[in-house]
Write an enzyme that holds these catalytic residues in place. Sequence first.
Site, PDB file in Angstrom:
ATOM      1  CD  GLU A 176       9.763   1.402  -2.739  1.00  0.00           C
ATOM      2  OE1 GLU A 176       8.988   1.470  -1.766  1.00  0.00           O
ATOM      3  OE2 GLU A 176       9.526   0.718  -3.759  1.00  0.00           O
ATOM      4  CB  SER A 226      -1.233  -0.513  -6.609  1.00  0.00           C
ATOM      5  OG  SER A 226      -0.365  -1.546  -6.174  1.00  0.00           O
ATOM      6  CB  CYS A 281      -6.900   6.675  -3.926  1.00  0.00           C
ATOM      7  SG  CYS A 281      -7.295   7.415  -2.341  1.00  0.00           S
ATOM      8  CD  GLU A 375      -5.079   3.779  -9.387  1.00  0.00           C
ATOM      9  OE1 GLU A 375      -4.542   2.680  -9.128  1.00  0.00           O
ATOM     10  OE2 GLU A 375      -5.383   4.606  -8.509  1.00  0.00           O
TER      11      GLU A 375
HETATM   12  P1  NAD Z   1       2.246   0.522  -4.517  1.00  0.00           P
HETATM   13  O1  NAD Z   1       1.230  -0.526  -4.334  1.00  0.00           O
HETATM   14  O2  NAD Z   1       3.227   0.374  -5.637  1.00  0.00           O
HETATM   15  O3  NAD Z   1       3.147   0.667  -3.190  1.00  0.00           O
HETATM   16  C1  NAD Z   1       2.563   0.748  -1.919  1.00  0.00           C
HETATM   17  C2  NAD Z   1       3.507   0.123  -0.899  1.00  0.00           C
HETATM   18  O4  NAD Z   1       3.731  -1.234  -1.236  1.00  0.00           O
HETATM   19  C3  NAD Z   1       4.867   0.810  -0.856  1.00  0.00           C
HETATM   20  O5  NAD Z   1       5.250   0.966   0.481  1.00  0.00           O
HETATM   21  C4  NAD Z   1       5.772  -0.160  -1.613  1.00  0.00           C
HETATM   22  O6  NAD Z   1       7.078  -0.167  -1.116  1.00  0.00           O
HETATM   23  C5  NAD Z   1       5.124  -1.494  -1.373  1.00  0.00           C
HETATM   24  N1  NAD Z   1       5.300  -2.442  -2.496  1.00  0.00           N
HETATM   25  C6  NAD Z   1       5.454  -2.123  -3.809  1.00  0.00           C
HETATM   26  N2  NAD Z   1       5.580  -3.259  -4.541  1.00  0.00           N
HETATM   27  C7  NAD Z   1       5.492  -4.299  -3.684  1.00  0.00           C
HETATM   28  C8  NAD Z   1       5.515  -5.725  -3.843  1.00  0.00           C
HETATM   29  N3  NAD Z   1       5.678  -6.297  -5.029  1.00  0.00           N
HETATM   30  N4  NAD Z   1       5.372  -6.481  -2.746  1.00  0.00           N
HETATM   31  C9  NAD Z   1       5.208  -5.926  -1.524  1.00  0.00           C
HETATM   32  N5  NAD Z   1       5.177  -4.581  -1.321  1.00  0.00           N
HETATM   33  C10 NAD Z   1       5.304  -3.781  -2.383  1.00  0.00           C
HETATM   34  O7  NAD Z   1       1.478   1.918  -4.603  1.00  0.00           O
HETATM   35  P2  NAD Z   1       2.088   3.361  -4.915  1.00  0.00           P
HETATM   36  O8  NAD Z   1       2.467   3.391  -6.354  1.00  0.00           O
HETATM   37  O9  NAD Z   1       3.095   3.734  -3.902  1.00  0.00           O
HETATM   38  O10 NAD Z   1       0.801   4.272  -4.649  1.00  0.00           O
HETATM   39  C11 NAD Z   1      -0.164   4.540  -5.625  1.00  0.00           C
HETATM   40  C12 NAD Z   1      -1.338   3.604  -5.468  1.00  0.00           C
HETATM   41  O11 NAD Z   1      -1.892   3.732  -4.163  1.00  0.00           O
HETATM   42  C13 NAD Z   1      -2.473   3.946  -6.421  1.00  0.00           C
HETATM   43  O12 NAD Z   1      -3.012   2.742  -6.917  1.00  0.00           O
HETATM   44  C14 NAD Z   1      -3.474   4.658  -5.535  1.00  0.00           C
HETATM   45  O13 NAD Z   1      -4.819   4.603  -5.981  1.00  0.00           O
HETATM   46  C15 NAD Z   1      -3.305   3.912  -4.262  1.00  0.00           C
HETATM   47  N6  NAD Z   1      -3.796   4.656  -3.113  1.00  0.00           N
HETATM   48  C16 NAD Z   1      -4.963   4.253  -2.558  1.00  0.00           C
HETATM   49  C17 NAD Z   1      -5.498   4.951  -1.503  1.00  0.00           C
HETATM   50  C18 NAD Z   1      -6.813   4.523  -0.901  1.00  0.00           C
HETATM   51  O14 NAD Z   1      -7.196   5.104   0.085  1.00  0.00           O
HETATM   52  N7  NAD Z   1      -7.518   3.545  -1.437  1.00  0.00           N
HETATM   53  C19 NAD Z   1      -4.817   6.053  -0.995  1.00  0.00           C
HETATM   54  C20 NAD Z   1      -3.611   6.430  -1.558  1.00  0.00           C
HETATM   55  C21 NAD Z   1      -3.104   5.713  -2.626  1.00  0.00           C
END
Ligand code: NAD
Length: 484
Positions: A176, A226, A281, A375
């Site tokens: 979002e 995450s 990541c 992280e």
């Molecule tokens: P996030 O986990 O906060 O959000 C990811 C998705 O989950 C979003 O679409 C968000 O709307 C949704 N979300 C958020 N809170 C939620 C909840 N309580 N319940 C259900 N859905 C929820 O991650 P972010 O902050 O958008 O991205 C950064 C994170 O992503 C970092 O930890 C990074 O390391 C990780 N990441 C990992 C990779 C990989 O390949 N392992 C790649 C890119 C990013």
Amino acid sequence: MKYPAVENFVAGKYIKGSGGSLDVNSPIDGSKISEVTLSNYSDLDKAVSAARTAFESWSATPIKERTQVLFRYRALLEKNMKELSELVSEENGKTLSEAQAEVEKSMELTEFACSMPQIASGEILEVSKGVECRVERYPVGVVASIAPFNFPNMVPNWTIPNALVLGNTMILKPSELVPLSANRLAELLKEAGLPDGVFNVVHGAKETVEAICDHPGIDTVSFVGSTKIAKLVYIRASSNLKRVLTLGGAKNHLLVFPDAHVEMTASNVAASMSGCAGQRCMAAASMIAVGSVDHIIDELCKEAIKIIPGVNLGSVISKAAKERIEGYITEAEKEGAKVLVDGRNSVVKGKENGFYVGPTVIDNVRPEMRIAKEEVFGPVIVIIRTDNVDEALKIQHSSHYGNASSVFTQSGGIARYVSEKASAGMIGVNIGVPVPREPFSFGGWNESRFGVGDITGKSSIEFWTKLKKITTKWNPESKVNWMS
Ligand code: NAD
């Protein structure tokens, strides 16, 4: 507002969700650039119906025909490169050249998908006289892809081209925080000739993701974000008997040895920790200095101060992220760590309301400190000193993550030893960001990934398809009839 409100894209048309809306702010200067609709279960249900309906004809379309759409999509990504890169930079905060690299990677991902007819065909073998076994691949059905904020264009394209070319229909739920790029991808897919309903975008946050995990009309869920949410999504979606793959966070260790090439190591480490403002990541988070590497640390600091916020360093995603990152630095300093290059309180002239953190190098960090374990997701590297390779590996193993790890040395023996012993899914030798290129697949170990297989490359073919095994006997002339 620079852009009109962002709505859901369902069956080729824009429709508003019914869960209200959120502002979309550019982290570059804090200004409101749009707002995004939020979706509940009934909004998702509309997208699932569209994807189910479209599945019938899309899955029955020969793969070579489906591939033609992806060829045109790749050409459109290239044609619209400038606009797509600017959009990524504006909504995410990364520099324009980083945004362009992201779109270029999306093109490479699409090129790989275009090779599917050559590499994802079935198999056939005469298993005994007159009896043939053949294995055919079928799409899984309606698949959902949930994406994070840090790569608004590339991470959706980790899943879109492969899943679609293999005959699935898709619902994308972008972050979002960065919803604009996703809708442009939907428009380009439509322009490329993708039939309506094959690709849909549903916007929202927690409620929308939970609806995806629960909806019986969705067969498969992929997630990137995450570790905390990756675990929740994995548990909830698999408890609803879906096929699930979730990628989580990271804490990547770079093991640096005294014999490493000084300039190459310093510039690689600096680029790895600060690229995309450390919000990758695959970013270097901890440098484990094995033995006397002060000469490399000096060079790293020289490289770090060449990285200037607002020039060759983008912003982090939000005010909360800036405060979190700076909080980690301050806490480490209080606990005795030495800040060699300090990126706190960065302000960019003319963008005073942007969320910038400068490159930060912190020495004398101990493995038990919070900054060494959690992280940070900002342009920060901590240096942990140790005497020998096994101690260094012990520190690497103590992390519950396992996305990537790198070794910097001129010794083949040390490089091989670390590659073998490090507990991570992606290893770099004298490379700070060891992202495997297509056709190899992307995916970590431990709490950086839950599920089987990787999300891109050849490994993803198993995730997006299911196998049918057909055993056939044709010729009675062979007079062998043991298989009834
Ligand atoms: P996030 O986990 O906060 O959000 C990811 C998705 O989950 C979003 O679409 C968000 O709307 C949704 N979300 C958020 N809170 C939620 C909840 N309580 N319940 C259900 N859905 C929820 O991650 P972010 O902050 O958008 O991205 C950064 C994170 O992503 C970092 O930890 C990074 O390391 C990780 N990441 C990992 C990779 C990989 O390949 N392992 C790649 C890119 C990013």
